[in-house]
Design a protein around this motif. Structure first.
Motif, PDB file in Angstrom:
ATOM      1  N   TYR A  89      79.540 -47.563  43.172  1.00 45.08           N
ATOM      2  CA  TYR A  89      79.560 -47.644  44.648  1.00 45.08           C
ATOM      3  C   TYR A  89      80.650 -46.719  45.207  1.00 45.08           C
ATOM      4  O   TYR A  89      80.471 -46.071  46.238  1.00 45.08           O
ATOM      5  CB  TYR A  89      79.826 -49.073  45.127  1.00 45.08           C
ATOM      6  CG  TYR A  89      78.809 -50.081  44.657  1.00 45.08           C
ATOM      7  CD1 TYR A  89      77.518 -50.098  45.188  1.00 45.08           C
ATOM      8  CD2 TYR A  89      79.131 -51.002  43.684  1.00 45.08           C
ATOM      9  CE1 TYR A  89      76.584 -51.022  44.750  1.00 45.08           C
ATOM     10  CE2 TYR A  89      78.206 -51.930  43.236  1.00 45.08           C
ATOM     11  CZ  TYR A  89      76.935 -51.933  43.773  1.00 45.08           C
ATOM     12  OH  TYR A  89      76.015 -52.847  43.325  1.00 45.08           O
ATOM     13  N   ARG A  90      81.761 -46.693  44.500  1.00 42.37           N
ATOM     14  CA  ARG A  90      82.890 -45.853  44.926  1.00 42.37           C
ATOM     15  C   ARG A  90      82.448 -44.392  44.960  1.00 42.37           C
ATOM     16  O   ARG A  90      82.738 -43.652  45.906  1.00 42.37           O
ATOM     17  CB  ARG A  90      84.018 -46.051  43.910  1.00 42.37           C
ATOM     18  CG  ARG A  90      85.394 -45.841  44.449  1.00 42.37           C
ATOM     19  CD  ARG A  90      86.457 -46.361  43.472  1.00 42.37           C
ATOM     20  NE  ARG A  90      86.799 -47.749  43.691  1.00 42.37           N
ATOM     21  CZ  ARG A  90      86.663 -48.717  42.782  1.00 42.37           C
ATOM     22  NH1 ARG A  90      86.194 -48.460  41.570  1.00 42.37           N
ATOM     23  NH2 ARG A  90      86.994 -49.951  43.089  1.00 42.37           N
ATOM     24  N   LEU A  91      81.704 -44.023  43.927  1.00 41.23           N
ATOM     25  CA  LEU A  91      81.234 -42.649  43.810  1.00 41.23           C
ATOM     26  C   LEU A  91      80.181 -42.314  44.885  1.00 41.23           C
ATOM     27  O   LEU A  91      80.160 -41.216  45.449  1.00 41.23           O
ATOM     28  CB  LEU A  91      80.594 -42.544  42.433  1.00 41.23           C
ATOM     29  CG  LEU A  91      80.613 -41.236  41.725  1.00 41.23           C
ATOM     30  CD1 LEU A  91      80.870 -41.513  40.253  1.00 41.23           C
ATOM     31  CD2 LEU A  91      79.270 -40.577  41.888  1.00 41.23           C
ATOM     32  N   LEU A  92      79.338 -43.287  45.162  1.00 39.28           N
ATOM     33  CA  LEU A  92      78.242 -43.034  46.114  1.00 39.28           C
ATOM     34  C   LEU A  92      78.736 -43.033  47.554  1.00 39.28           C
ATOM     35  O   LEU A  92      78.138 -42.386  48.419  1.00 39.28           O
ATOM     36  CB  LEU A  92      77.143 -44.093  45.942  1.00 39.28           C
ATOM     37  CG  LEU A  92      76.384 -44.004  44.610  1.00 39.28           C
ATOM     38  CD1 LEU A  92      75.443 -45.199  44.435  1.00 39.28           C
ATOM     39  CD2 LEU A  92      75.605 -42.694  44.519  1.00 39.28           C
ATOM     40  N   ALA A  93      79.841 -43.741  47.809  1.00 36.23           N
ATOM     41  CA  ALA A  93      80.292 -43.916  49.197  1.00 36.23           C
ATOM     42  C   ALA A  93      80.433 -42.593  49.932  1.00 36.23           C
ATOM     43  O   ALA A  93      80.017 -42.469  51.084  1.00 36.23           O
ATOM     44  CB  ALA A  93      81.614 -44.679  49.208  1.00 36.23           C
ATOM     45  N   SER A  94      81.006 -41.593  49.265  1.00 34.20           N
ATOM     46  CA  SER A  94      81.228 -40.346  49.986  1.00 34.20           C
ATOM     47  C   SER A  94      80.088 -39.353  49.793  1.00 34.20           C
ATOM     48  O   SER A  94      79.948 -38.415  50.564  1.00 34.20           O
ATOM     49  CB  SER A  94      82.542 -39.714  49.521  1.00 34.20           C
ATOM     50  OG  SER A  94      82.488 -39.577  48.116  1.00 34.20           O
ATOM     51  N   SER A  95      79.244 -39.579  48.764  1.00 28.38           N
ATOM     52  CA  SER A  95      78.204 -38.571  48.519  1.00 28.38           C
ATOM     53  C   SER A  95      76.898 -38.868  49.238  1.00 28.38           C
ATOM     54  O   SER A  95      76.031 -37.997  49.324  1.00 28.38           O
ATOM     55  CB  SER A  95      77.972 -38.390  47.020  1.00 28.38           C
ATOM     56  OG  SER A  95      77.576 -39.610  46.439  1.00 28.38           O
ATOM     57  N   LEU A  96      76.728 -40.064  49.778  1.00 28.48           N
ATOM     58  CA  LEU A  96      75.453 -40.371  50.429  1.00 28.48           C
ATOM     59  C   LEU A  96      75.323 -39.874  51.870  1.00 28.48           C
ATOM     60  O   LEU A  96      74.246 -39.393  52.252  1.00 28.48           O
ATOM     61  CB  LEU A  96      75.160 -41.879  50.368  1.00 28.48           C
ATOM     62  CG  LEU A  96      74.898 -42.420  48.967  1.00 28.48           C
ATOM     63  CD1 LEU A  96      74.394 -43.850  49.032  1.00 28.48           C
ATOM     64  CD2 LEU A  96      73.911 -41.562  48.194  1.00 28.48           C
ATOM     65  N   PRO A  97      76.380 -39.976  52.694  1.00 34.65           N
ATOM     66  CA  PRO A  97      76.182 -39.575  54.102  1.00 34.65           C
ATOM     67  C   PRO A  97      75.556 -38.183  54.290  1.00 34.65           C
ATOM     68  O   PRO A  97      74.625 -38.045  55.093  1.00 34.65           O
ATOM     69  CB  PRO A  97      77.592 -39.686  54.703  1.00 34.65           C
ATOM     70  CG  PRO A  97      78.210 -40.784  53.902  1.00 34.65           C
ATOM     71  CD  PRO A  97      77.697 -40.594  52.498  1.00 34.65           C
ATOM     72  N   PRO A  98      75.970 -37.141  53.513  1.00 33.70           N
ATOM     73  CA  PRO A  98      75.346 -35.831  53.739  1.00 33.70           C
ATOM     74  C   PRO A  98      73.868 -35.775  53.353  1.00 33.70           C
ATOM     75  O   PRO A  98      73.174 -34.841  53.735  1.00 33.70           O
ATOM     76  CB  PRO A  98      76.145 -34.888  52.806  1.00 33.70           C
ATOM     77  CG  PRO A  98      77.336 -35.643  52.361  1.00 33.70           C
ATOM     78  CD  PRO A  98      77.043 -37.085  52.501  1.00 33.70           C
ATOM     79  N   LEU A  99      73.391 -36.762  52.605  1.00 31.86           N
ATOM     80  CA  LEU A  99      71.991 -36.747  52.155  1.00 31.86           C
ATOM     81  C   LEU A  99      71.073 -37.583  53.047  1.00 31.86           C
ATOM     82  O   LEU A  99      69.875 -37.678  52.803  1.00 31.86           O
ATOM     83  CB  LEU A  99      71.899 -37.289  50.722  1.00 31.86           C
ATOM     84  CG  LEU A  99      72.522 -36.428  49.627  1.00 31.86           C
ATOM     85  CD1 LEU A  99      72.564 -37.173  48.302  1.00 31.86           C
ATOM     86  CD2 LEU A  99      71.740 -35.119  49.470  1.00 31.86           C
ATOM     87  N   LEU A 100      71.666 -38.201  54.081  1.00 29.73           N
ATOM     88  CA  LEU A 100      70.856 -39.072  54.949  1.00 29.73           C
ATOM     89  C   LEU A 100      70.303 -38.314  56.149  1.00 29.73           C
ATOM     90  O   LEU A 100      71.032 -37.599  56.839  1.00 29.73           O
ATOM     91  CB  LEU A 100      71.703 -40.227  55.472  1.00 29.73           C
ATOM     92  CG  LEU A 100      71.747 -41.510  54.655  1.00 29.73           C
ATOM     93  CD1 LEU A 100      72.608 -42.537  55.394  1.00 29.73           C
ATOM     94  CD2 LEU A 100      70.351 -42.074  54.395  1.00 29.73           C
ATOM     95  N   ALA A 101      69.001 -38.477  56.389  1.00 36.86           N
ATOM     96  CA  ALA A 101      68.384 -37.915  57.598  1.00 36.86           C
ATOM     97  C   ALA A 101      68.858 -38.733  58.804  1.00 36.86           C
ATOM     98  O   ALA A 101      69.270 -39.888  58.640  1.00 36.86           O
ATOM     99  CB  ALA A 101      66.873 -38.004  57.470  1.00 36.86           C
TER     100      ALA A 101
ATOM    101  N   GLY B 281      74.256 -32.220  42.439  1.00 32.96           N
ATOM    102  CA  GLY B 281      73.293 -31.126  42.588  1.00 32.96           C
ATOM    103  C   GLY B 281      72.156 -31.424  43.551  1.00 32.96           C
ATOM    104  O   GLY B 281      71.273 -30.594  43.730  1.00 32.96           O
ATOM    105  N   LEU B 282      72.171 -32.599  44.164  1.00 36.26           N
ATOM    106  CA  LEU B 282      71.059 -32.928  45.066  1.00 36.26           C
ATOM    107  C   LEU B 282      71.311 -32.376  46.457  1.00 36.26           C
ATOM    108  O   LEU B 282      72.434 -32.408  46.963  1.00 36.26           O
ATOM    109  CB  LEU B 282      70.918 -34.440  45.221  1.00 36.26           C
ATOM    110  CG  LEU B 282      70.228 -35.229  44.120  1.00 36.26           C
ATOM    111  CD1 LEU B 282      70.043 -36.661  44.579  1.00 36.26           C
ATOM    112  CD2 LEU B 282      68.883 -34.594  43.778  1.00 36.26           C
ATOM    113  N   ALA B 283      70.236 -31.879  47.061  1.00 34.38           N
ATOM    114  CA  ALA B 283      70.308 -31.492  48.470  1.00 34.38           C
ATOM    115  C   ALA B 283      69.115 -32.164  49.121  1.00 34.38           C
ATOM    116  O   ALA B 283      68.233 -32.656  48.444  1.00 34.38           O
ATOM    117  CB  ALA B 283      70.205 -29.978  48.585  1.00 34.38           C
ATOM    118  N   GLY B 284      69.120 -32.181  50.434  1.00 35.80           N
ATOM    119  CA  GLY B 284      67.952 -32.757  51.086  1.00 35.80           C
ATOM    120  C   GLY B 284      68.358 -33.780  52.103  1.00 35.80           C
ATOM    121  O   GLY B 284      69.547 -34.054  52.301  1.00 35.80           O
TER     122      GLY B 284
END
Ligand code: GLN
Length: 279
Positions: free
Chosen positions: A220-232, A174-177
């Motif tokens: 880490y497995r879960l975060l691997a694909s969900s972090l790139p869209p949240l990075l400036a 649910g996070l955006a940004g």
């Protein structure tokens, strides 16, 4: 009525007999905690109410409860952090994450950076970073409501409550940004190893903050694909890892679209912080 010194010596001897690794230090901290004062004069008599508190502390310590849990507070990055049953005790090793992140952001300290801390616990990573990056603001996420409350209290205790928000949630759900820095000290102990941890950790740190699934790499497995869209653009990710997990975590992040840009060792010489950027 014993003096402070006698109370320390007596407790240190009991702890030594019980096999404690640091009986003298534990005894000093617990006696000072019972008095509510640091650097107590060793010749002062221990008042009855302090003595009663100390008796309770001694029983708990002898049963394996860590000193900082008993005292309800632990220092991290030179700042005080209140603990609750829902929060991992901040470890000195985790200061490596703060150091690595600050080194990466050295040229950007005056910017209004947006920070995200996933699995914030006491809030120690986020609050330490906000104490250094005076223009930054940050969001801490934790699956535990209680941890979020503890972290919010710690932000106020450390004077950064105006720049820190905490929200109950599961990782990035649910996070955006768009964040300039994402940090996380996720649970990374393989489930099968929890039983081998010291009683202090196994019975007093929350399982939710320790258990990283069968191979310890689940989060880490879960975060691997969900972090790139949240990075400036220009944003960085800094993870804490457990012993020897570097190569596996680097491979997972690469597959998810992050580029490995270095690591930092803790004081024990173990690779502790991994740094990533957008590929
Ligand atoms: N460093 C902690 C320990 O080994 C574990 C913390 C974690 O899983 N993130 O006790």
């Amino acid at each position: 009525m014993p003096t402070v010194w006698e109370a320390r010596r007596h407790l240190a001897q009991s702890l030594l007999r019980a096999g404690s690794a640091s009986p003298g230090l534990d005894a000093r901290l617990l006696v000072e905690g019972s008095l509510g004062a640091d650097n107590a004069d060793p010749d002062t008599l221990l008042p009855a109410e302090a003595r009663a508190r100390l008796d309770d502390f001694a029983v708990r310590r002898l049963a394996g409860e860590p000193v900082w849990r008993i005292l309800g507070e632990r220092e991290f990055w030179g700042l005080p952090f209140r603990l609750s049953p829902a929060t991992l005790e901040p470890r000195p090793d985790s200061e490596t994450i703060v150091e690595a992140a600050l080194a990466q952001l050295a040229g950007r300290r005056g910017e209004e950076l947006a920070l995200l801390d996933l699995g914030t616990g006491t809030g120690c990573l986020l609050i330490a970073l906000l104490s250094e990056l005076q223009q930054a603001h940050g969001l801490g996420i934790d699956l535990s409501e209680e941890a979020c409350r503890t972290a919010a209290g710690n932000a106020a205790l450390n004077g950064v409550e105006g720049r820190a928000a905490f929200q109950q949630g599961s990782w990035t759900e649910g996070l955006a940004g768009s964040f300039d820095l994402i940090v996380s000290n996720p649970p990374y102990i393989p489930s099968g190893e929890i039983a081998t941890l010291s009683v202090e950790v196994r019975e007093h740190d929350p399982l939710l903050a320790l258990d990283g699934g069968a191979d310890g790499l689940g989060p880490y497995r879960l975060l691997a694909s969900s972090l790139p869209p949240l990075l400036a653009p220009g944003g960085i990710v800094v993870f804490e890892i457990g012993a020897g997990q570097g190569p596996d975590v680097v491979a997972l992040m690469r597959a998810g679209g992050l580029e490995f840009s270095g690591s930092r060792n803790d004081l024990g010489g173990h690779e502790r912080a991994l740094i990533f950027t957008l590929a």
